[in-house]
Design a protein around this motif. Structure first.
Motif, PDB file in Angstrom:
ATOM      1  N   LYS A  88       0.853  -1.187   0.000  1.00  0.00           N
ATOM      2  CA  LYS A  88       0.000   0.000   0.000  1.00  0.00           C
ATOM      3  C   LYS A  88       0.890   1.237   0.000  1.00  0.00           C
ATOM      4  O   LYS A  88       1.832   1.327   0.780  1.00  0.00           O
ATOM      5  CB  LYS A  88      -0.936   0.012   1.216  1.00  0.00           C
ATOM      6  N   ILE A  89       0.584   2.182  -0.882  1.00  0.00           N
ATOM      7  CA  ILE A  89       1.365   3.405  -1.013  1.00  0.00           C
ATOM      8  C   ILE A  89       0.437   4.583  -0.752  1.00  0.00           C
ATOM      9  O   ILE A  89      -0.546   4.781  -1.471  1.00  0.00           O
ATOM     10  CB  ILE A  89       1.969   3.529  -2.423  1.00  0.00           C
ATOM     11  N   ALA A  90       0.740   5.363   0.269  1.00  0.00           N
ATOM     12  CA  ALA A  90      -0.088   6.518   0.614  1.00  0.00           C
ATOM     13  C   ALA A  90       0.484   7.781  -0.011  1.00  0.00           C
ATOM     14  O   ALA A  90       1.697   7.910  -0.208  1.00  0.00           O
ATOM     15  CB  ALA A  90      -0.169   6.675   2.125  1.00  0.00           C
ATOM     16  N   SER A  91      -0.420   8.712  -0.330  1.00  0.00           N
ATOM     17  CA  SER A  91      -0.012  10.004  -0.863  1.00  0.00           C
ATOM     18  C   SER A  91      -0.895  11.094  -0.263  1.00  0.00           C
ATOM     19  O   SER A  91      -2.088  10.886  -0.035  1.00  0.00           O
ATOM     20  CB  SER A  91      -0.136  10.010  -2.390  1.00  0.00           C
ATOM     21  N   ASP A  92      -0.284  12.240  -0.003  1.00  0.00           N
ATOM     22  CA  ASP A  92      -1.026  13.373   0.556  1.00  0.00           C
ATOM     23  C   ASP A  92      -0.276  14.644   0.144  1.00  0.00           C
ATOM     24  O   ASP A  92       0.846  14.580  -0.346  1.00  0.00           O
ATOM     25  CB  ASP A  92      -1.114  13.258   2.077  1.00  0.00           C
ATOM     26  N   GLU A  93      -0.906  15.772   0.339  1.00  0.00           N
ATOM     27  CA  GLU A  93      -0.261  17.049   0.045  1.00  0.00           C
ATOM     28  C   GLU A  93       0.166  17.732   1.344  1.00  0.00           C
ATOM     29  O   GLU A  93      -0.408  17.488   2.403  1.00  0.00           O
ATOM     30  CB  GLU A  93      -1.226  17.972  -0.719  1.00  0.00           C
ATOM     31  N   PRO A  94       1.167  18.603   1.273  1.00  0.00           N
ATOM     32  CA  PRO A  94       1.540  19.390   2.455  1.00  0.00           C
ATOM     33  C   PRO A  94       0.388  20.294   2.891  1.00  0.00           C
ATOM     34  O   PRO A  94      -0.504  20.614   2.104  1.00  0.00           O
ATOM     35  CB  PRO A  94       2.728  20.234   1.960  1.00  0.00           C
ATOM     36  N   THR A  95       0.425  20.716   4.147  1.00  0.00           N
ATOM     37  CA  THR A  95      -0.652  21.569   4.657  1.00  0.00           C
ATOM     38  C   THR A  95      -0.734  22.885   3.885  1.00  0.00           C
ATOM     39  O   THR A  95      -1.825  23.423   3.680  1.00  0.00           O
ATOM     40  CB  THR A  95      -0.453  21.861   6.154  1.00  0.00           C
ATOM     41  N   ASP A  96       0.411  23.400   3.407  1.00  0.00           N
ATOM     42  CA  ASP A  96       0.394  24.648   2.641  1.00  0.00           C
ATOM     43  C   ASP A  96      -0.264  24.482   1.282  1.00  0.00           C
ATOM     44  O   ASP A  96      -0.630  25.480   0.635  1.00  0.00           O
ATOM     45  CB  ASP A  96       1.818  25.172   2.446  1.00  0.00           C
ATOM     46  N   LEU A  98      -3.019  22.599   1.130  1.00  0.00           N
ATOM     47  CA  LEU A  98      -4.366  22.227   1.567  1.00  0.00           C
ATOM     48  C   LEU A  98      -4.516  20.742   1.874  1.00  0.00           C
ATOM     49  O   LEU A  98      -5.627  20.210   1.872  1.00  0.00           O
ATOM     50  CB  LEU A  98      -5.414  22.651   0.518  1.00  0.00           C
ATOM     51  N   GLY A  99      -3.424  20.054   2.154  1.00  0.00           N
ATOM     52  CA  GLY A  99      -3.469  18.646   2.497  1.00  0.00           C
ATOM     53  C   GLY A  99      -3.270  18.410   3.980  1.00  0.00           C
ATOM     54  O   GLY A  99      -3.168  19.344   4.779  1.00  0.00           O
ATOM     55  N   GLY A 100      -3.188  17.143   4.348  1.00  0.00           N
ATOM     56  CA  GLY A 100      -2.989  16.772   5.743  1.00  0.00           C
ATOM     57  C   GLY A 100      -1.541  16.457   6.082  1.00  0.00           C
ATOM     58  O   GLY A 100      -1.227  16.153   7.234  1.00  0.00           O
ATOM     59  N   ASP A 101      -0.651  16.470   5.085  1.00  0.00           N
ATOM     60  CA  ASP A 101       0.780  16.211   5.289  1.00  0.00           C
ATOM     61  C   ASP A 101       1.034  14.868   5.973  1.00  0.00           C
ATOM     62  O   ASP A 101       1.909  14.739   6.814  1.00  0.00           O
ATOM     63  CB  ASP A 101       1.416  17.349   6.093  1.00  0.00           C
ATOM     64  N   SER A 102       0.253  13.848   5.576  1.00  0.00           N
ATOM     65  CA  SER A 102       0.382  12.533   6.203  1.00  0.00           C
ATOM     66  C   SER A 102       1.263  11.574   5.411  1.00  0.00           C
ATOM     67  O   SER A 102       1.530  10.458   5.861  1.00  0.00           O
ATOM     68  CB  SER A 102      -1.008  11.906   6.383  1.00  0.00           C
ATOM     69  N   ALA A 103       1.704  11.997   4.222  1.00  0.00           N
ATOM     70  CA  ALA A 103       2.491  11.116   3.363  1.00  0.00           C
ATOM     71  C   ALA A 103       3.160  11.984   2.289  1.00  0.00           C
ATOM     72  O   ALA A 103       2.799  13.149   2.114  1.00  0.00           O
ATOM     73  CB  ALA A 103       1.587  10.060   2.702  1.00  0.00           C
ATOM     74  N   PRO A 104       4.132  11.420   1.559  1.00  0.00           N
ATOM     75  CA  PRO A 104       4.712  12.175   0.436  1.00  0.00           C
ATOM     76  C   PRO A 104       3.639  12.518  -0.584  1.00  0.00           C
ATOM     77  O   PRO A 104       2.655  11.793  -0.730  1.00  0.00           O
ATOM     78  CB  PRO A 104       5.737  11.198  -0.160  1.00  0.00           C
ATOM     79  N   ASN A 105       3.841  13.625  -1.298  1.00  0.00           N
ATOM     80  CA  ASN A 105       2.843  13.978  -2.302  1.00  0.00           C
ATOM     81  C   ASN A 105       3.169  13.299  -3.638  1.00  0.00           C
ATOM     82  O   ASN A 105       4.216  12.670  -3.790  1.00  0.00           O
ATOM     83  CB  ASN A 105       2.683  15.496  -2.404  1.00  0.00           C
ATOM     84  N   PRO A 106       2.253  13.368  -4.613  1.00  0.00           N
ATOM     85  CA  PRO A 106       2.478  12.643  -5.877  1.00  0.00           C
ATOM     86  C   PRO A 106       3.775  13.012  -6.581  1.00  0.00           C
ATOM     87  O   PRO A 106       4.420  12.157  -7.204  1.00  0.00           O
ATOM     88  CB  PRO A 106       1.253  13.022  -6.725  1.00  0.00           C
ATOM     89  N   GLN A 107       4.184  14.287  -6.503  1.00  0.00           N
ATOM     90  CA  GLN A 107       5.428  14.690  -7.153  1.00  0.00           C
ATOM     91  C   GLN A 107       6.638  14.039  -6.482  1.00  0.00           C
ATOM     92  O   GLN A 107       7.588  13.604  -7.150  1.00  0.00           O
ATOM     93  CB  GLN A 107       5.560  16.216  -7.143  1.00  0.00           C
ATOM     94  N   GLU A 108       6.603  13.971  -5.168  1.00  0.00           N
ATOM     95  CA  GLU A 108       7.704  13.332  -4.445  1.00  0.00           C
ATOM     96  C   GLU A 108       7.762  11.831  -4.723  1.00  0.00           C
ATOM     97  O   GLU A 108       8.846  11.244  -4.839  1.00  0.00           O
ATOM     98  CB  GLU A 108       7.566  13.614  -2.943  1.00  0.00           C
ATOM     99  N   LEU A 109       6.596  11.209  -4.872  1.00  0.00           N
ATOM    100  CA  LEU A 109       6.573   9.787  -5.215  1.00  0.00           C
ATOM    101  C   LEU A 109       7.072   9.560  -6.636  1.00  0.00           C
ATOM    102  O   LEU A 109       7.771   8.572  -6.909  1.00  0.00           O
ATOM    103  CB  LEU A 109       5.153   9.234  -5.058  1.00  0.00           C
TER     104      LEU A 109
END
Length: 208
Positions: A88-96, A98-109
């Motif tokens: 399982k691979i999680a993805s999220d956006e940084p809080t800045d 508008l994300g929850g910063d719970s995982a790397p974002n799609p660009q980082e992945l």
């Protein structure tokens, strides 16, 4: 993904019909922990049966709320035969963003996938030449223009225009050997190829 290597005995087939490639023994068949004998057997199998060359991957992604998603890897296919895997691979956006910063974002992945793919090729190519590596690091970065993503300026693309990367590699190889390996990685890494040239994207929308 590993680059080609000509040599060694053929593949076996498991009871389920899935081709298997035995690991080489630690004394003679490995370098930098990489199974050279096993790579040789893969190449031998592909050379003797070109249908074995097809390697297919699939990832299913589900939105889980806000900007977070979870992607499931359940199998891949080698030569038309399914190989079970489960990650399982999680993805999220940084809080800045508008994300929850719970995982790397799609660009980082995306960048991680590029770096990891190239790293496998560096290790495989160095190991084939008998080079013992003491260090391998890849730093990659790129800039996006949010005006493209937000459609504020249609002339600005939403994606990267370029990625900049630095490879630091050390070991008992010569500078000429490492330069040749670097050039070979640029030619053989699948993810480097995918990101450095246009590919066809075939999409289908299902409304439920």
């Amino acid at each position: 993904m590993t680059p080609p290597h000509p040599d060694r005995p053929a593949r076996e087939t498991s009871a389920s019909g899935i081709p298997t490639f035995r690991r080489g023994d630690d004394d003679g068949g490995r370098r930098n922990g990489f199974d050279l004998a096993g790579l040789g057997r893969i190449v031998e199998g592909v050379q003797s049966d070109p249908a074995m060359a097809e390697l297919r991957f699939r990832v299913a992604t589900r939105w889980t709320g806000q900007t977070r998603s979870e992607s499931m890897v359940e199998s891949c296919e080698l030569g038309g035969q399914r190989i079970s895997r489960r990650f399982k691979i999680a993805s999220d956006e940084p809080t800045d963003l508008l994300g929850g910063d719970s995982a790397p974002n799609p660009q980082e992945l995306l960048i991680s996938a590029l770096n990891a793919c190239m790293a496998v090729s560096y290790v495989a190519l160095a190991s084939r030449q008998g080079i013992a590596l003491s260090l391998l690091e890849i730093d990659t970065s790129g800039s996006l223009d949010l005006r493209g993503y937000l459609r504020l300026d249609r002339a600005i693309p939403p994606g990267y225009r370029q990625l900049d990367f630095t490879v630091r590699i050390g070991g008992d190889g010569t500078p000429d050997q490492f330069r040749a390996i670097h050039e070979d990685v640029m030619r053989s890494s699948p993810n480097f190829s995918i990101l450095s040239q246009p590919i066809c994207m075939n999409g289908r929308l299902e409304i439920v």
